[in-house]
Design a protein around this motif. Structure first.
Motif, PDB file in Angstrom:
ATOM      1  N   PHE A 155      19.464  61.157  45.125  1.00 29.99           N
ATOM      2  CA  PHE A 155      18.494  61.464  46.131  1.00 29.99           C
ATOM      3  C   PHE A 155      19.291  61.320  47.677  1.00 29.99           C
ATOM      4  O   PHE A 155      20.073  60.451  47.692  1.00 29.99           O
ATOM      5  N   TYR A 156      18.824  62.203  48.748  1.00 36.35           N
ATOM      6  CA  TYR A 156      18.923  61.993  50.137  1.00 36.35           C
ATOM      7  C   TYR A 156      20.373  62.192  50.365  1.00 36.35           C
ATOM      8  O   TYR A 156      21.443  62.919  49.754  1.00 36.35           O
ATOM      9  N   SER A 170      20.266  70.659  52.733  1.00 37.69           N
ATOM     10  CA  SER A 170      18.929  71.443  52.329  1.00 37.69           C
ATOM     11  C   SER A 170      18.664  73.015  52.850  1.00 37.69           C
ATOM     12  O   SER A 170      18.274  73.851  51.923  1.00 37.69           O
ATOM     13  N   SER A 205      15.412  65.604  49.441  1.00 36.90           N
ATOM     14  CA  SER A 205      14.151  64.768  50.075  1.00 36.90           C
ATOM     15  C   SER A 205      13.934  64.797  51.623  1.00 36.90           C
ATOM     16  O   SER A 205      13.579  63.823  52.243  1.00 36.90           O
ATOM     17  N   SER A 206      14.433  65.876  52.124  1.00 36.01           N
ATOM     18  CA  SER A 206      13.957  66.174  53.657  1.00 36.01           C
ATOM     19  C   SER A 206      12.300  66.613  53.455  1.00 36.01           C
ATOM     20  O   SER A 206      12.288  67.901  53.404  1.00 36.01           O
ATOM     21  N   LYS A 207      11.628  65.882  53.974  1.00 30.64           N
ATOM     22  CA  LYS A 207      10.198  66.319  53.980  1.00 30.64           C
ATOM     23  C   LYS A 207       9.876  67.716  54.646  1.00 30.64           C
ATOM     24  O   LYS A 207       8.854  68.282  54.422  1.00 30.64           O
ATOM     25  N   LYS A 266       6.575  55.682  54.950  1.00 27.87           N
ATOM     26  CA  LYS A 266       6.644  56.796  54.875  1.00 27.87           C
ATOM     27  C   LYS A 266       6.465  57.879  55.844  1.00 27.87           C
ATOM     28  O   LYS A 266       5.713  57.734  56.839  1.00 27.87           O
ATOM     29  N   SER A 270      12.846  62.736  58.254  1.00 32.81           N
ATOM     30  CA  SER A 270      13.969  61.431  57.762  1.00 32.81           C
ATOM     31  C   SER A 270      14.299  60.502  58.926  1.00 32.81           C
ATOM     32  O   SER A 270      14.305  60.693  60.194  1.00 32.81           O
TER      33      SER A 270
END
Length: 444
Positions: A155-156, A170, A205-207, A266, A270
Motif C-alpha cells: 500500500f501507498y 496513481s 491509496s490516494s483518496k 482518516k 494523503s
C-alpha cells in the motif's frame, strides 16, 4: 513463449515503422515511459528527444502556437522571479528542475506534429509500459511480504517508494487504465490490464485520486461508451441520482462532515508526515483552520494539513505586499518556516522532517505564493485550455488527463517536482498541439 515473441516482434516493427514517418516517435515515447525511473535516465532520453528534433529541424517547419507558449511564459516568470526572490539561492537551484516547461514546448513547435494515429500509439505503448512497471512493483512487494510478513508493503508509498510518490504514480497508472478501459473491443490481455491497473490505483491509496478516478469511470460508462449512446436520458438520470447519493446520503455525508469537525486520522487527502513520528493529538480541519496555537504533539491529517497551509498563505498575503510578484520560485519555505515557529507546529526530529519543510501541497496556491497573481492565472489558463482541447478532440484519455491534473493540483504541488513537470508538459503538448493544415492550392 512463441506467442510472446511474435507479439514483441510485431510491436517493435510497428514502432520502427512509426519512427520512419516521424523521427521523434521513439525518443518521445522513451521520455514518457521512463518518468518513473531515475532522473538521470529520464534526462538522457529527454536529451535524445531534443537531439532528434534539432537534427531534422528546418526554419520553415517552425510552427508558433499560442497554447504551447503558455508553459514558456510560466517558465520565464519562474526565471525572472530570481530578481525579487526572498531566497535567491533556493530560486536559482529550483529553476533547472522546471526546464521542461521551456524545452518541451519549443521542441513541439520545431517538429512536425504527431498524427492522431501516432498519438494513439504513443498512449498505447506508454500504457503497456505502465503495466510492466505495475507487475514489477507488485512482484517486489510480494517478495518483501514473503520476507517480512508485513502487509503494508502492498500500500501507498511502501508499494512504490516515497521518493517516487504514490499519489503521482496513481496519475501515471490512471492514464494507462483509461486507454484500456475505453477500448470498445478488448482482448483478454487488455481486459486483464484494465483490472490490474484499477487494482493498483486502489492499492496506492490516494483518496483524492481514487474519488476522481471512480467518477471518471462512471462518466465514461454513462456518457462516452458505446452503450451510453443508446440510453442518454436514462444514463443522465442514473448518473445524477448516483452522484447525489455519493455525496449526500447516509454514511458518506457523515464522512465529509466528520472530516471537518472530528479528530480523526482518516482524511480525504494523503498525510505528509507519519503519525507515529509526531504525536497522539489528531487535529480536525476546523482546528487546523482556527487554532491560535498548536503543539509539537499535534498531528495534521492530510486535509487538515492542507487547510493549515491555505490558512498560512492567506495570512501571509494579508500582511505582505507580494500579491503581484509572490516570494519567488521555491522561496516560500522561508515564510512557512517563520509561521511554523509562530504556531509552534512539529518541526522534526532525528528521523522525521517537520511541517515547516513541506510546500503548500496545492499547485494553485504554490503558483500564487511564489509567482504572484500572474503565475496563478497562467496555471488556470493552462488547465482550462487542456480541458477545452480534450473536449474538442472527444478523446476520453485526454479528458481524464485534464480532469486528473485539475484535481491533483488541489492537493499536490505537482509541477514543483521534476517528474511531475516533465509528465504534465509532455502530455499537455502532445494533446494540445494542433496538426498543421497545408494551404490549399489555387488555380491561377
Amino acid at each position: 513463449m512463441g506467442n510472446i515473441f511474435n507479439f514483441l516482434s510485431n510491436v517493435w516493427l510497428d514502432i520502427k515503422q512509426e519512427n520512419k514517418s516521424h523521427f521523434s516517435f521513439i525518443p518521445f515515447l522513451l521520455v514518457l515511459s521512463t518518468i518513473p525511473l531515475s532522473y538521470g535516465i529520464n534526462n538522457i532520453f529527454l536529451g535524445l528527444f531534443a537531439f532528434s528534433v534539432f537534427f531534422r529541424f528546418k526554419i520553415a517547419d517552425f510552427n508558433f502556437q499560442k497554447s504551447l507558449v503558455l508553459p514558456l511564459i510560466l517558465f520565464g516568470l519562474m526565471a525572472v522571479s530570481y530578481f525579487w526572490s526572498i531566497d535567491q539561492a533556493a530560486t536559482f537551484k529550483a529553476i533547472p528542475k522546471e526546464i521542461a516547461l521551456l524545452l518541451i514546448p519549443l521542441l513541439f513547435m520545431m517538429m512536425k506534429p504527431f498524427s492522431k494515429e501516432q498519438i494513439q500509439k504513443i498512449i498505447k505503448y506508454y500504457s503497456y509500459v505502465i503495466v510492466l512497471y505495475v507487475c514489477f512493483y507488485l512482484l517486489q512487494a510480494a517478495i518483501r511480504f514473503y520476507l517480512t510478513g508485513d502487509t503494508g508493503v502492498f500500500f501507498y508509498h511502501e508499494l512504490v517508494t516515497k521518493k517516487l510518490n504514490a499519489i503521482h504514480v496513481s496519475v501515471y497508472v490512471a492514464i494507462a487504465f483509461f486507454y484500456f478501459f475505453t477500448k470498445e473491443v478488448k482482448t483478454k490481455t487488455e481486459m486483464f490490464s484494465s483490472f490490474l491497473l484499477f487494482g493498483f490505483v486502489i492499492l496506492l491509496s490516494s483518496k483524492n485520486i481514487i474519488l476522481v478516478f471512480v467518477l471518471l469511470i462512471l462518466v465514461e460508462f454513462f456518457f462516452f461508451s458505446k452503450v451510453a449512446h443508446k440510453m442518454r436520458l436514462r444514463n443522465l438520470l442514473l448518473f445524477s441520482v448516483l452522484l447525489v447519493s455519493l455525496f449526500f446520503v447516509g454514511a458518506i455525508k457523515d464522512r465529509f462532515l466528520n472530516e471537518f469537525k472530528s479528530n480523526t486520522e482518516k482524511s480525504l487527502s494523503s498525510t505528509v508526515i507519519d503519525k507515529n513520528m509526531v504525536g497522539v493529538n489528531v487535529l480536525s480541519v476546523k482546528e487546523a483552520w482556527t487554532n491560535e496555537k498548536f503543539s509539537p504533539n499535534d498531528f495534521f491529517p492530510g486535509t487538515a494539513f492542507r487547510a493549515y497551509q491555505t490558512r498560512m498563505f492567506i495570512e501571509l498575503f494579508q500582511v505582505e505586499n507580494v500579491f503581484w510578484t509572490g516570494y519567488g520560485l521555491n522561496a516560500s519555505y522561508k515564510k512557512l518556516d517563520e509561521k511554523s515557529l509562530q504556531y509552534n507546529v512539529f518541526r522534526g526530529n532525528e528521523t522525521q522532517e517537520g511541517y515547516q519543510t513541506k510546500n503548500f501541497h496545492n499547485q494553485y496556491i504554490q503558483n500564487f505564493a511564489e509567482l504572484g497573481v500572474f503565475g496563478f492565472l497562467l496555471l488556470l489558463l493552462i488547465v482550462i485550455i487542456s480541458l477545452k482541447k480534450s473536449i474538442e478532440n472527444k478523446d476520453f484519455v485526454q479528458i481524464a488527463f485534464s480532469i486528473l491534473m485539475i484535481s491533483l493540483f488541489l492537493t499536490e504541488s505537482f509541477l514543483w517536482r521534476q517528474r511531475g513537470v516533465v509528465f504534465f508538459t509532455l502530455l499537455f503538448c502532445l494533446f494540445c498541439k494542433e496538426e498543421v493544415v497545408a494551404p490549399k492550392k489555387t488555380n491561377v
